[in-house]
Scaffold this active site. Structure first.
Site, PDB file in Angstrom:
ATOM      1  N   GLN A  34       0.887  -1.537   0.261  1.00 60.81           N
ATOM      2  CA  GLN A  34      -0.233   0.222   0.360  1.00 60.81           C
ATOM      3  C   GLN A  34       0.425   0.908  -0.328  1.00 60.81           C
ATOM      4  OE1 GLN A  34      -2.470   0.175   3.636  1.00 60.81           O
ATOM      5  NE2 GLN A  34      -0.785  -0.226   4.897  1.00 60.81           N
ATOM      6  N   SER A  35       2.232   0.935   0.215  1.00 63.95           N
ATOM      7  CA  SER A  35       2.990   2.834   0.660  1.00 63.95           C
ATOM      8  C   SER A  35       3.946   2.229  -0.289  1.00 63.95           C
ATOM      9  CB  SER A  35       3.316   2.316   1.771  1.00 63.95           C
ATOM     10  OG  SER A  35       4.563   3.874   1.304  1.00 63.95           O
ATOM     11  N   GLY A  40      10.369  -3.484   0.591  1.00 63.13           N
ATOM     12  CA  GLY A  40      11.661  -3.932   1.608  1.00 63.13           C
ATOM     13  C   GLY A  40      10.263  -4.504   3.014  1.00 63.13           C
ATOM     14  N   THR A  42       9.308  -3.508   7.432  1.00 64.60           N
ATOM     15  CA  THR A  42       9.647  -2.872   8.153  1.00 64.60           C
ATOM     16  C   THR A  42      10.760  -2.387   8.548  1.00 64.60           C
ATOM     17  OG1 THR A  42       7.297  -3.641   9.895  1.00 64.60           O
ATOM     18  CG2 THR A  42       9.006  -2.380  10.887  1.00 64.60           C
ATOM     19  N   HIS A 426      42.218 -13.980  20.240  1.00 60.21           N
ATOM     20  CA  HIS A 426      42.025 -12.858  21.077  1.00 60.21           C
ATOM     21  C   HIS A 426      43.010 -12.060  20.025  1.00 60.21           C
ATOM     22  CE1 HIS A 426      43.825 -11.755  25.055  1.00 60.21           C
ATOM     23  NE2 HIS A 426      44.746 -11.451  24.128  1.00 60.21           N
TER      24      HIS A 426
END
Length: 443
Positions: A34-35, A40, A42, A426
């Protein structure tokens, strides 16, 4: 009427990954969004990627305006990439518009250009979740009040940021904005800070935030919100507390409004999520619900695992289900990061297990001296009988990487000695697992 083998509502992680997979198998696929600013999903647009980009720049004490500009460029790059990954496929149609069900097989998609009808042999709902807004008078109408999406679009750093809600989202934004230079106040309605954590871990998080200048107010009963002069006023029974900008961080709820589910046989849970079985099917045999909308843990990696379950149902043996998931980890990207997997000490004791609990200050790890960040604590819960790890909390630099090693050991049912005796490079943060599990007494 356009007909597809698969119709996916929502461009989130599960939906977009499923669309690409089915397209490669020759399916005709429609994905409805819708947008255009949400190609992709949230995570990429208003969740993980923009917030963690800002967290990174805040840690480096970059200028807020430049950090926001970089965040936007990262989001735009990934959004465009995600769009073309699907739109460029010959058998995938990316359809802009709002989808609502007409019946169990048919959707009406509404956009500024008009309406169209779509049918799918199989339909997948992947509409995500939206920010909750508590029913506090003035909260929805007062200028300067934002949810997390709105806050990510600020153009100037607020001098004083108030955060309504002391959960994980609130903690993450509090730490980030304090690092950028804002004064931050968290308003938590409950008597305990981070009640899902053990008290020692919650106290350590609170201590780190307070060192960063964050004020935490517990039992904060906000009765109403109003506009002051260039400020937001929080009204409590005792006083009026001003902030410049207020973030509402009161959790998120499944996005089902507007889907017109009353026109289908799909059921909802008591919490308003789409009811599913362990294979993510709804009450309608050919409709699945994936990601945050189905009420599961609200993490991108859970949405990705939802895709794996559906892929197995469609293209595999149909054996995978939500019951296969073990020990879901999470990380809260404050500075330093809080990560946890498995049981807390309180949960383990309540279960009646015979346990040992060990903890190690982060300052004991050589790597923390190298990077000059000795804050935090590492904690593990071990079962004395099975010698397996029941849970771990890591509040330290790079814990978001370390926790995955712990999860792998737990999933494999390895004894704690597997991490105690492992050879690590390390100086690294991971070698702290030698020392942490070295504190467990062999029985």
């Amino acid at each position: 009427m356009e007909k597809y083998q698969a119709v996916i509502i929502g461009f989130g992680k599960a939906g977009k990954t499923l669309a690409g997979t089915l397209a490669k198998c020759g399916w005709r696929v429609a994905i409805i969004e819708q947008s255009q600013s949400m190609y992709g999903g949230t995570c990429i647009n208003i969740g993980c990627i923009p917030t963690k980009t800002l967290v990174h720049d805040a840690q480096l004490q970059h200028d807020f305006t430049h950090a926001m500009a970089r965040k936007s460029s990262v989001v735009e790059l990934l959004r465009d990439k995600n769009y073309h990954n699907l739109a460029d496929a010959s058998n995938v149609d990316v359809i802009d518009g709002h989808a609502g069900f007409i019946d169990n097989h048919t959707l009406k998609v509404t956009s500024p250009q008009g309406e169209c009808l779509i049918q799918g042999d199989k339909i997948f709902i992947n509409t995500g979740a939206r920010a909750n807004m508590p029913e506090i008078p003035g909260l929805l109408t007062t200028p300067g009040v934002y949810d997390s999406t709105g806050l990510l679009n600020l153009t100037a750093l607020p001098a004083h940021l108030g955060i309504l809600g002391g959960g994980y989202i609130g903690v993450e934004f509090a730490s980030m904005f304090a690092r950028f230079g804002s004064k931050v106040t968290i308003f938590e309605a409950g008597p305990r800070f981070l009640p899902r954590e053990d008290e020692d871990i919650a106290a350590a998080v609170a201590g780190i935030l307070e060192q960063q200048g964050v004020e935490i107010i517990l039992n904060a009963h906000i009765q109403s919100v109003s506009a002051g002069q260039n400020s937001v006023l929080l009204h409590t029974p005792e006083e009026i507390l001003p902030v410049e900008v207020l973030l509402v961080a009161a959790g998120r709820s499944p996005n089902v409004e507007g889907l017109q589910l009353q026109n289908t046989d799909i059921k909802l849970t008591a919490r308003g999520a789409i009811a599913i079985d362990p294979w993510l099917k709804t009450a309608v045999d050919h409709i699945w619900a994936m990601g945050d909308v189905n009420g599961g843990p609200q993490f991108t990696y859970i949405s990705l695992d939802d895709f794996r379950i559906v892929r197995d149902a469609l293209l595999g043996e149909g054996k995978r289900n939500t019951g296969d998931r073990q020990h879901v980890p999470y990380s809260v990207f404050m500075t330093p990061t809080l990560s946890r997997v498995g049981l807390t000490e309180a949960q383990a004791r309540a279960s009646g297990a015979d346990i040992q609990v060990v903890s190690l200050p982060a300052a004991a790890i050589p790597r923390t001296r190298v990077i000059n960040d000795t804050r935090g604590i590492l904690k593990a819960v071990v079962d004395n009988r099975s010698r397996e790890i029941l849970g771990v909390a890591l509040l330290c630099a790079d814990s978001h990487e370390m926790i995955n090693t712990v999860k792998t050991a737990m999933d494999a049912h390895l004894p704690y000695t597997a991490l105690r005796d492992q050879i690590y490079t390390h100086p690294t943060m991971s070698e702290a697992l030698n020392d942490l599990f070295g504190m467990v007494r062999d029985n």
